[in-house]
Scaffold this motif. Structure first.
Motif, PDB file in Angstrom:
ATOM      1  N   SER A  31       0.835  -1.194   0.000  1.00 23.53           N
ATOM      2  CA  SER A  31       0.000   0.000   0.000  1.00 23.53           C
ATOM      3  C   SER A  31       0.871   1.244   0.000  1.00 23.53           C
ATOM      4  CB  SER A  31      -0.935  -0.008   1.212  1.00 23.53           C
ATOM      5  OG  SER A  31      -0.187  -0.051   2.405  1.00 23.53           O
ATOM      6  N   ARG A  32       0.214   2.392   0.007  1.00 24.93           N
ATOM      7  CA  ARG A  32       0.911   3.680  -0.031  1.00 24.93           C
ATOM      8  C   ARG A  32       1.955   3.760   1.081  1.00 24.93           C
ATOM      9  NH1 ARG A  32       0.217   8.804  -2.076  1.00 24.93           N
ATOM     10  NH2 ARG A  32       0.885  10.546  -0.764  1.00 24.93           N
ATOM     11  N   GLY A  33       3.162   4.175   0.718  1.00 24.03           N
ATOM     12  CA  GLY A  33       4.233   4.293   1.694  1.00 24.03           C
ATOM     13  C   GLY A  33       5.207   3.142   1.662  1.00 24.03           C
ATOM     14  N   ASP A  34       4.771   1.988   1.115  1.00 28.41           N
ATOM     15  CA  ASP A  34       5.681   0.856   1.002  1.00 28.41           C
ATOM     16  C   ASP A  34       6.714   1.117  -0.091  1.00 28.41           C
ATOM     17  OD1 ASP A  34       4.426  -0.531   3.002  1.00 28.41           O
ATOM     18  OD2 ASP A  34       3.097  -1.637   1.648  1.00 28.41           O
ATOM     19  N   VAL A  35       7.843   0.429   0.009  1.00 25.74           N
ATOM     20  CA  VAL A  35       8.951   0.637  -0.920  1.00 25.74           C
ATOM     21  C   VAL A  35       9.305  -0.694  -1.574  1.00 25.74           C
ATOM     22  CG1 VAL A  35      11.358   1.352  -1.157  1.00 25.74           C
ATOM     23  CG2 VAL A  35       9.857   2.539   0.454  1.00 25.74           C
ATOM     24  N   ILE A  36       9.426  -0.691  -2.893  1.00 24.71           N
ATOM     25  CA  ILE A  36       9.820  -1.885  -3.641  1.00 24.71           C
ATOM     26  C   ILE A  36      11.326  -1.806  -3.884  1.00 24.71           C
ATOM     27  CG2 ILE A  36       9.496  -3.211  -5.762  1.00 24.71           C
ATOM     28  CD1 ILE A  36       6.734  -1.858  -6.006  1.00 24.71           C
ATOM     29  N   ILE A  71       7.831  10.806   5.570  1.00 20.44           N
ATOM     30  CA  ILE A  71       9.028  10.475   4.797  1.00 20.44           C
ATOM     31  C   ILE A  71       8.565   9.811   3.513  1.00 20.44           C
ATOM     32  CG2 ILE A  71       9.287   8.324   6.126  1.00 20.44           C
ATOM     33  CD1 ILE A  71      12.330   8.553   5.616  1.00 20.44           C
ATOM     34  N   GLY A  72       8.871  10.421   2.378  1.00 20.09           N
ATOM     35  CA  GLY A  72       8.318   9.947   1.118  1.00 20.09           C
ATOM     36  C   GLY A  72       6.806  10.106   1.148  1.00 20.09           C
ATOM     37  N   THR A  73       6.071   9.033   0.883  1.00 17.78           N
ATOM     38  CA  THR A  73       4.609   9.085   0.940  1.00 17.78           C
ATOM     39  C   THR A  73       4.080   8.430   2.211  1.00 17.78           C
ATOM     40  OG1 THR A  73       4.477   6.997  -0.287  1.00 17.78           O
ATOM     41  CG2 THR A  73       4.402   9.045  -1.573  1.00 17.78           C
ATOM     42  N   GLN A  74       4.976   8.108   3.142  1.00 19.65           N
ATOM     43  CA  GLN A  74       4.577   7.406   4.363  1.00 19.65           C
ATOM     44  C   GLN A  74       4.522   8.376   5.540  1.00 19.65           C
ATOM     45  OE1 GLN A  74       5.666   3.166   6.485  1.00 19.65           O
ATOM     46  NE2 GLN A  74       7.263   4.252   5.397  1.00 19.65           N
ATOM     47  N   THR A  75       3.509   8.222   6.398  1.00 19.01           N
ATOM     48  CA  THR A  75       3.410   9.024   7.611  1.00 19.01           C
ATOM     49  C   THR A  75       3.314   8.095   8.813  1.00 19.01           C
ATOM     50  OG1 THR A  75       1.000   9.168   7.390  1.00 19.01           O
ATOM     51  CG2 THR A  75       2.292  10.979   6.475  1.00 19.01           C
ATOM     52  N   VAL A  76       4.053   8.437   9.868  1.00 17.37           N
ATOM     53  CA  VAL A  76       4.053   7.672  11.111  1.00 17.37           C
ATOM     54  C   VAL A  76       4.088   8.659  12.266  1.00 17.37           C
ATOM     55  CG1 VAL A  76       5.185   5.637  10.142  1.00 17.37           C
ATOM     56  CG2 VAL A  76       6.584   7.486  11.075  1.00 17.37           C
ATOM     57  N   THR A  77       3.812   8.179  13.454  1.00 14.93           N
ATOM     58  CA  THR A  77       3.956   9.004  14.654  1.00 14.93           C
ATOM     59  C   THR A  77       5.381   8.863  15.177  1.00 14.93           C
ATOM     60  OG1 THR A  77       1.628   8.737  15.234  1.00 14.93           O
ATOM     61  CG2 THR A  77       3.111   9.431  16.985  1.00 14.93           C
ATOM     62  N   ASN A 109      17.934  12.027  18.373  1.00 17.76           N
ATOM     63  CA  ASN A 109      17.445  10.677  18.095  1.00 17.76           C
ATOM     64  C   ASN A 109      15.936  10.747  17.909  1.00 17.76           C
ATOM     65  OD1 ASN A 109      19.997   9.592  18.331  1.00 17.76           O
ATOM     66  ND2 ASN A 109      19.698   8.851  20.413  1.00 17.76           N
ATOM     67  N   ILE A 110      15.427   9.978  16.974  1.00 16.37           N
ATOM     68  CA  ILE A 110      13.990   9.952  16.682  1.00 16.37           C
ATOM     69  C   ILE A 110      13.494   8.513  16.764  1.00 16.37           C
ATOM     70  CG2 ILE A 110      12.259  10.282  14.858  1.00 16.37           C
ATOM     71  CD1 ILE A 110      13.799  12.693  13.917  1.00 16.37           C
ATOM     72  N   SER A 111      12.338   8.329  17.426  1.00 16.35           N
ATOM     73  CA  SER A 111      11.701   7.015  17.496  1.00 16.35           C
ATOM     74  C   SER A 111      10.349   7.094  16.803  1.00 16.35           C
ATOM     75  CB  SER A 111      11.500   6.582  18.954  1.00 16.35           C
ATOM     76  OG  SER A 111      12.744   6.444  19.613  1.00 16.35           O
ATOM     77  N   THR A 112      10.030   6.103  15.983  1.00 15.58           N
ATOM     78  CA  THR A 112       8.740   6.045  15.313  1.00 15.58           C
ATOM     79  C   THR A 112       7.893   4.924  15.909  1.00 15.58           C
ATOM     80  OG1 THR A 112       9.656   4.599  13.584  1.00 15.58           O
ATOM     81  CG2 THR A 112       9.674   6.974  13.165  1.00 15.58           C
ATOM     82  N   ASP A 113       6.588   4.997  15.714  1.00 12.97           N
ATOM     83  CA  ASP A 113       5.693   4.014  16.330  1.00 12.97           C
ATOM     84  C   ASP A 113       5.706   2.668  15.617  1.00 12.97           C
ATOM     85  OD1 ASP A 113       4.406   4.824  14.046  1.00 12.97           O
ATOM     86  OD2 ASP A 113       2.430   5.043  14.979  1.00 12.97           O
ATOM     87  N   ARG A 114       6.380   2.588  14.479  1.00 10.09           N
ATOM     88  CA  ARG A 114       6.551   1.307  13.795  1.00 10.09           C
ATOM     89  C   ARG A 114       7.758   1.412  12.864  1.00 10.09           C
ATOM     90  NH1 ARG A 114       2.064   3.817  11.637  1.00 10.09           N
ATOM     91  NH2 ARG A 114       2.070   4.252   9.390  1.00 10.09           N
ATOM     92  N   PRO A 115       8.363   0.286  12.504  1.00  8.97           N
ATOM     93  CA  PRO A 115       9.529   0.326  11.615  1.00  8.97           C
ATOM     94  C   PRO A 115       9.160   0.895  10.243  1.00  8.97           C
ATOM     95  CG  PRO A 115       9.359  -1.809  12.715  1.00  8.97           C
ATOM     96  CD  PRO A 115       8.069  -1.084  12.979  1.00  8.97           C
ATOM     97  N   GLY A 128      15.667   9.511   2.815  1.00 10.58           N
ATOM     98  CA  GLY A 128      16.382   9.930   4.018  1.00 10.58           C
ATOM     99  C   GLY A 128      15.957  11.288   4.530  1.00 10.58           C
ATOM    100  N   GLY A 129      15.179  12.015   3.733  1.00 12.68           N
ATOM    101  CA  GLY A 129      14.685  13.319   4.163  1.00 12.68           C
ATOM    102  C   GLY A 129      13.261  13.224   4.658  1.00 12.68           C
ATOM    103  N   PHE A 130      12.915  14.012   5.668  1.00 14.79           N
ATOM    104  CA  PHE A 130      11.570  13.944   6.236  1.00 14.79           C
ATOM    105  C   PHE A 130      11.172  15.306   6.787  1.00 14.79           C
ATOM    106  CE2 PHE A 130      14.563  13.026   9.647  1.00 14.79           C
ATOM    107  CZ  PHE A 130      14.088  13.789  10.698  1.00 14.79           C
ATOM    108  N   ILE A 131       9.887  15.441   7.105  1.00 18.39           N
ATOM    109  CA  ILE A 131       9.400  16.616   7.823  1.00 18.39           C
ATOM    110  C   ILE A 131       8.639  16.150   9.055  1.00 18.39           C
ATOM    111  CG2 ILE A 131       9.254  18.091   5.777  1.00 18.39           C
ATOM    112  CD1 ILE A 131       6.211  17.598   5.765  1.00 18.39           C
ATOM    113  N   LEU A 132       8.550  17.018  10.055  1.00 16.03           N
ATOM    114  CA  LEU A 132       7.744  16.772  11.242  1.00 16.03           C
ATOM    115  C   LEU A 132       6.552  17.722  11.226  1.00 16.03           C
ATOM    116  CD1 LEU A 132      10.355  16.365  14.146  1.00 16.03           C
ATOM    117  CD2 LEU A 132       9.180  14.569  12.859  1.00 16.03           C
ATOM    118  N   ILE A 133       5.378  17.197  11.579  1.00 15.82           N
ATOM    119  CA  ILE A 133       4.134  17.963  11.549  1.00 15.82           C
ATOM    120  C   ILE A 133       3.498  17.928  12.932  1.00 15.82           C
ATOM    121  CG2 ILE A 133       1.839  18.136  10.481  1.00 15.82           C
ATOM    122  CD1 ILE A 133       3.073  16.543   8.081  1.00 15.82           C
TER     123      ILE A 133
END
Length: 344
Positions: A31-36, A71-77, A109-115, A128-133
């Motif tokens: 689905s959206r956010g996954d990487v091949i 990060i890319g098209t993926q969003t996580v907490t 250091n940054i921790s996300t709610d899932r890998p 490797g680039g991201f934004i925080l919202i």
């Protein structure tokens, strides 16, 4: 790969810049956010990273507060630690810092709610680039570049347990819950929470009351009353409350918990319907009249800094499950109202 599909027909190969649809020969949940990736050249997957962060918001960064990481098209907490150091943009000197202000640059250091899949920014800026919202305002507060995954993200794994939370709750014959009392100092949170626990105990329910002052004598003894410390205070309490619900308990907490973001963070830890927010709604004038500890008087006199309602804001709940008007209800009546909500 089964096929590469376009409007003009299938292709044998696709190159950068083309818009294509890819089909797989196997049943894959994608689905959206996954990487091949190529099987012989996978990207890394982790939930903890070191990164450089550029802070872009007027309000300073609060370590421990949950943000949305895109990060890319993926969003996580994601949560951010206290900076390892801040970078002086003129000299590139590394400076000690507890937070980052507007336009500050630091390493954190940054921790996300899932890998999530990623690559170092130096290798692949897209992964490797991201934004925080900000989760409350949806405003972009920072931009960052991932350096590498922390080793502990690969070495610490969740241990499956045979006796789960449902088994604990079934043994106690009750539904776990967190009853979160919030309101100004002196609003009556602890008084009402104590009565609620006594009534639940009389009904044979298994409970535990976490009180703000009591917690600061032990678990949170090292924390002060700055915004960052208040965020960490609630984060720790939320994790403890989550563990207690896993044990099948009804947990009552009495904390000012002034920020909506942190109350939402605790709500997100719980299963749907297990978090009951109780807004003990008392005006600051009434709270000051009940000031048995003398805290408001000290704050007014400038002897007590970072006091909610005087020199720090209180963000009242916008949609609490229960609102208690302490000018209209006695503590006993308020407790009965809460009990009726918990045990229909």
């Amino acid at each position: 790969m089964k096929s590469i599909v376009t409007f003009d027909g299938d292709l044998d190969q696709a190159v950068a810049g083309q818009s294509v649809t890819i089909t797989f020969a196997d049943e894959i949940d994608c689905s959206r956010g996954d990487v091949i990736v190529r099987s012989d050249a996978p990207c890394e997957v982790a939930d903890q990273f070191e990164a450089t962060l550029v802070w872009m918001a007027e309000q300073e960064m609060l370590p421990g507060r949950p943000y949305i990481l895109k990060i890319g098209t993926q969003t996580v907490t994601a949560t951010v630690t206290e900076p390892k150091y801040e970078v002086n943009v003129n000299t590139l000197e590394h400076l000690a810092s507890k937070t980052l202000g507007l336009n500050a640059i630091g390493v954190v250091n940054i921790s996300t709610d899932r890998p999530i899949p990623f690559e170092a920014y130096a290798t692949n800026p897209d992964l490797g680039g991201f934004i925080l919202i900000d989760r409350m305002s949806n405003a972009t507060v920072a931009a960052g570049m991932i350096h590498f995954a922390l080793r502990r993200s690969q070495n610490v794994h969740w241990q499956a347990l045979d006796v789960d939370r449902e088994a604990h709750a079934s043994l106690k014959n009750q539904k776990p819950a967190v009853v979160w009392f919030t309101g100004l100092s002196g609003s009556g949170k602890s008084t009402i929470a104590n009565i609620v626990e006594k009534k639940l105990h009389a009904l044979g329910k298994h409970t535990f009351l976490l009180d703000g002052d009591n917690i600061r004598h032990g678990l949170n003894r090292d924390l002060g009353f700055t915004d960052a410390d208040r965020v960490e205070n609630i984060r720790r309490v939320g994790e403890v409350a989550k563990l207690m619900t896993d044990a099948g308990l009804i947990v009552l907490t009495a904390f000012i918990s002034p920020f909506r973001s942190e109350r939402q963070m605790v709500r997100d830890l719980m299963a749907p319907g297990e978090f009951v927010e109780v807004f003990v709604d008392t005006s600051i004038e009434v709270a000051e009249e009940r000031d048995v500890k003398g805290l408001y008087a000290k704050a007014r006199a400038g002897q007590l800094k970072n006091f909610t309602g005087i020199d720090l804001p209180y963000e009242a709940p916008e949609a609490a499950e229960i609102r208690i008007d302490t000018t209209a209800l006695s503590p006993e009546e308020a407790a009965d109202l809460i009990i009726a909500r918990l045990i229909p």
